[in-house]
Motif scaffolding. Structure first.
Motif, mmCIF file in Angstrom:
data_model
loop_
_atom_site.group_PDB
_atom_site.id
_atom_site.type_symbol
_atom_site.label_atom_id
_atom_site.label_comp_id
_atom_site.label_asym_id
_atom_site.label_seq_id
_atom_site.Cartn_x
_atom_site.Cartn_y
_atom_site.Cartn_z
ATOM 1 N N THR A 165 46.615 22.722 139.544
ATOM 2 C CA THR A 165 47.176 21.587 140.678
ATOM 3 C C THR A 165 47.840 20.506 140.032
ATOM 4 O OG1 THR A 165 44.904 20.717 140.925
ATOM 5 C CG2 THR A 165 45.187 22.623 142.094
ATOM 6 N N ALA A 166 47.224 20.402 138.446
ATOM 7 C CA ALA A 166 47.889 18.893 137.978
ATOM 8 C C ALA A 166 49.287 19.146 137.605
ATOM 9 C CB ALA A 166 46.959 19.049 136.627
ATOM 10 N N ALA A 167 49.893 17.887 137.274
ATOM 11 C CA ALA A 167 51.109 17.682 137.146
ATOM 12 C C ALA A 167 51.252 18.520 135.549
ATOM 13 C CB ALA A 167 51.851 16.125 137.007
ATOM 14 N N HIS A 199 45.116 13.852 119.163
ATOM 15 C CA HIS A 199 44.640 12.595 120.013
ATOM 16 C C HIS A 199 44.733 12.811 121.739
ATOM 17 C CE1 HIS A 199 44.665 10.405 116.264
ATOM 18 N NE2 HIS A 199 43.884 9.569 116.758
ATOM 19 N N LEU A 200 45.590 13.653 122.249
ATOM 20 C CA LEU A 200 45.498 13.674 123.636
ATOM 21 C C LEU A 200 44.217 14.089 124.285
ATOM 22 C CD1 LEU A 200 49.024 15.531 123.533
ATOM 23 C CD2 LEU A 200 48.704 13.136 123.889
ATOM 24 N N SER A 201 44.035 13.311 125.492
ATOM 25 C CA SER A 201 43.004 13.550 126.306
ATOM 26 C C SER A 201 43.398 14.698 127.196
ATOM 27 C CB SER A 201 42.498 12.338 127.091
ATOM 28 O OG SER A 201 43.775 11.697 127.849
ATOM 29 N N GLY A 202 44.565 15.090 127.558
ATOM 30 C CA GLY A 202 45.035 16.115 128.681
ATOM 31 C C GLY A 202 44.899 17.347 128.047
ATOM 32 N N LEU A 217 51.974 20.101 128.630
ATOM 33 C CA LEU A 217 51.019 19.333 128.883
ATOM 34 C C LEU A 217 50.605 19.404 130.495
ATOM 35 C CD1 LEU A 217 52.859 16.218 127.098
ATOM 36 C CD2 LEU A 217 51.350 18.019 126.000
ATOM 37 N N SER A 218 49.343 19.327 130.569
ATOM 38 C CA SER A 218 48.970 19.106 132.001
ATOM 39 C C SER A 218 47.843 18.136 132.129
ATOM 40 C CB SER A 218 48.102 20.688 132.141
ATOM 41 O OG SER A 218 47.712 20.600 133.481
ATOM 42 N N GLY A 219 48.039 17.480 133.353
ATOM 43 C CA GLY A 219 47.095 16.515 133.770
ATOM 44 C C GLY A 219 47.395 15.249 133.070
ATOM 45 N N MET A 220 48.549 14.829 132.562
ATOM 46 C CA MET A 220 48.788 13.345 131.995
ATOM 47 C C MET A 220 49.498 12.906 132.878
ATOM 48 S SD MET A 220 49.306 14.532 127.886
ATOM 49 C CE MET A 220 49.658 12.838 127.505
ATOM 50 N N SER A 221 49.742 11.721 132.879
ATOM 51 C CA SER A 221 50.418 10.872 133.639
ATOM 52 C C SER A 221 51.895 10.641 133.062
ATOM 53 C CB SER A 221 49.843 9.254 133.667
ATOM 54 O OG SER A 221 49.634 8.640 132.714
ATOM 55 N N SER A 250 60.829 17.406 129.716
ATOM 56 C CA SER A 250 61.280 17.848 131.151
ATOM 57 C C SER A 250 60.458 16.615 131.970
ATOM 58 C CB SER A 250 60.761 19.126 131.395
ATOM 59 O OG SER A 250 59.333 19.288 131.523
ATOM 60 N N SER A 251 60.810 16.953 133.214
ATOM 61 C CA SER A 251 60.092 15.911 134.371
ATOM 62 C C SER A 251 58.533 16.603 134.325
ATOM 63 C CB SER A 251 60.679 16.264 135.463
ATOM 64 O OG SER A 251 60.731 17.591 135.926
ATOM 65 N N ASN A 252 57.837 15.480 134.722
ATOM 66 C CA ASN A 252 56.241 16.015 134.845
ATOM 67 C C ASN A 252 55.947 16.000 136.382
ATOM 68 O OD1 ASN A 252 53.705 15.958 134.042
ATOM 69 N ND2 ASN A 252 53.214 13.893 134.235
ATOM 70 N N ARG A 253 55.888 17.169 136.794
ATOM 71 C CA ARG A 253 55.635 17.380 138.330
ATOM 72 C C ARG A 253 54.640 18.221 138.410
ATOM 73 N NH1 ARG A 253 58.204 13.715 138.283
ATOM 74 N NH2 ARG A 253 60.109 13.110 139.196
ATOM 75 N N ASN A 254 53.948 18.061 139.722
ATOM 76 C CA ASN A 254 52.852 19.455 140.101
ATOM 77 C C ASN A 254 53.530 20.559 140.302
ATOM 78 O OD1 ASN A 254 51.042 17.151 140.021
ATOM 79 N ND2 ASN A 254 50.833 16.927 142.251
ATOM 80 N N GLY A 255 52.629 21.839 139.911
ATOM 81 C CA GLY A 255 53.050 23.180 140.433
ATOM 82 C C GLY A 255 53.483 23.782 139.092
ATOM 83 N N VAL A 256 52.411 24.754 138.626
ATOM 84 C CA VAL A 256 52.633 25.327 137.555
ATOM 85 C C VAL A 256 53.571 26.457 137.604
ATOM 86 C CG1 VAL A 256 50.794 27.296 138.064
ATOM 87 C CG2 VAL A 256 51.125 26.918 135.751
ATOM 88 N N GLU A 257 53.995 27.033 138.913
ATOM 89 C CA GLU A 257 55.008 27.950 138.937
ATOM 90 C C GLU A 257 56.305 27.439 138.464
ATOM 91 O OE1 GLU A 257 54.742 25.666 142.766
ATOM 92 O OE2 GLU A 257 53.265 26.468 141.406
#
Length: 385
Positions: A165-167, A199-202, A217-221, A250-257
């Motif tokens: 569900t994360a970006a 170092h990444l937390s996501g 990358l998932s769950g990062m702002s 790329s853009s950072n958007r919700n939706g793993v699909e």
């Protein structure tokens, strides 16, 4: 990317009484393997990414340790563990000061600790981490290249804490200069890149592609991704021309699909960065190009380019002219002949002559706004293709 020192040594203090005495700033270094060395000269034979153990056997005093640590650091070792005992009775102050200054982790472990136990434990952790990384990378590949298998791939990723569900964002990284690799051989990941991603937390997944490496990358702002790229670019500026990297983000958007879509964009942005001699290109920083990069069928773009600028491109090739460059500058100067003349260091009459020649070749009147918009769009397509 491997397991970090922080992860590897999480329980080492309780299990083996292993203590970090200096260089805490390097705890996000990635560890590729464990090795035992007792001589500075042998450090030249490591591959990089090793955590080095030493007992000090064969040395009469501690004076060799500083040069030993410096040599390990220069050969990209991840850290140094001193097995304190009959040969290493103390940790020299100059050694801890060096390790703190260079962010090179320095540990001690007591003589009573069996090195065979700790090295076996660490090697097993590294192997498990590599298997996890390989499994995640393979699953991401399948998800991206075979989206019809979405329902089968997603549970595998979620098993490794992936939040569907994360970006999500895709980064494509490769060398700025074109390179050829032997079959079945991937581009090596630079050690500083591994450390920064460490170092990444996501959540981060990774696999290699034909021309470089793909990071999911998932769950990062957006701000966290910008900060990541700032750090990567800071290191990138210190590289030689041959080692310079290019990144498409790329853009950072919700939706793993939408990962397949993000991947295709990141690849196109990477190629665009190479062509424009830029090291970093964010999809979100583009203007009209956003629409062009979203077109999957490049034949449509090629047809449009050929319809608008094809005759001029052919004329330049046949006559060794650069009317295309003149037209580009004219469009960039918003139709100001004087600005074009100033930038080209020629008389405005020369520019007018060239512009009239371009009109004849293209059979277009670019004093008309709609025509200039078409020409500008064709120029942007040319930059992408």
């Amino acid at each position: 990317m491997g397991v970090t020192l922080q992860q590897l040594c999480e329980k080492s203090s309780k299990l083996y009484n292993m203590k970090l005495v200096a260089g805490s700033g390097g705890m996000h270094n990635c560890v590729q393997w464990i090795h035992t060395l007792e001589d500075e000269a042998a450090s030249a034979f490591i591959n990089g990414g090793e955590l080095i153990f030493t007992t000090g056997i064969g040395h009469r005093d501690l004076s060799w340790l500083l040069d030993f640590a410096a040599s390990l650091k220069s050969h990209n070792a991840s850290g140094l563990v001193l097995n304190m005992g009959p040969y290493l009775t103390d940790v020299p102050r100059e050694l801890t000061e060096y390790c703190d200054r260079k962010n090179f982790p320095l540990f001690t472990v007591p003589w009573k600790t069996r090195l065979v136990d700790i090295t076996r434990d660490f090697c097993n952790q590294i192997i498990r981490s590599e298997r996890k990384e390989e499994n995640v990378g393979t699953t991401l590949k399948n998800l991206i290249f075979f989206p019809q298998d979405f329902s089968r791939c997603l549970p595998v990723l979620e098993r490794y804490d992936f939040d569907s569900t994360a970006a999500c964002c895709v980064i494509y990284m490769g060398y700025m200069e074109e390179r050829e690799y032997p079959e079945e051989t991937a581009m090596p990941v630079p050690f500083d890149v591994e450390r920064i991603f460490g170092h990444l937390s996501g959540w981060t997944g990774h696999f290699h592609s034909d021309k470089g490496h793909v990071y999911v990358l998932s769950g990062m702002s957006d701000d966290q991704i910008r900060e990541l790229m700032t750090r990567l670019e800071r290191h990138n500026q210190t590289r030689t021309k041959e080692e310079k990297l290019a990144f498409g983000i790329s853009s950072n958007r919700n939706g793993v699909e939408k990962l397949p879509f993000h991947y295709r964009r990141a690849v196109k942005l990477f190629e665009f960065a190479r062509k424009q001699k830029k090291t970093v290109v964010f999809f979100e920083d583009l203007d009209v190009e956003k629409i062009l990069f979203s077109v999957d069928n490049y034949e449509i773009l090629e047809e449009y380019l050929n319809d608008i600028l094809g005759e001029l491109i052919l004329y330049d090739k046949s006559n060794h002219t650069d009317y295309l460059g003149v037209l580009r500058m004219y469009l960039e100067c918003s139709g100001s002949v004087q600005q074009v003349a100033d930038r080209m260091f020629v008389h405005r009459n020369t520019v007018n002559y060239q512009l009239n020649k371009i009109k004849q070749i293209l059979n277009l009147d670019y004093s008309v706004l709609e025509t200039r918009l078409s020409l500008d769009l064709a120029m942007k397509i040319l930059d992408i293709l």
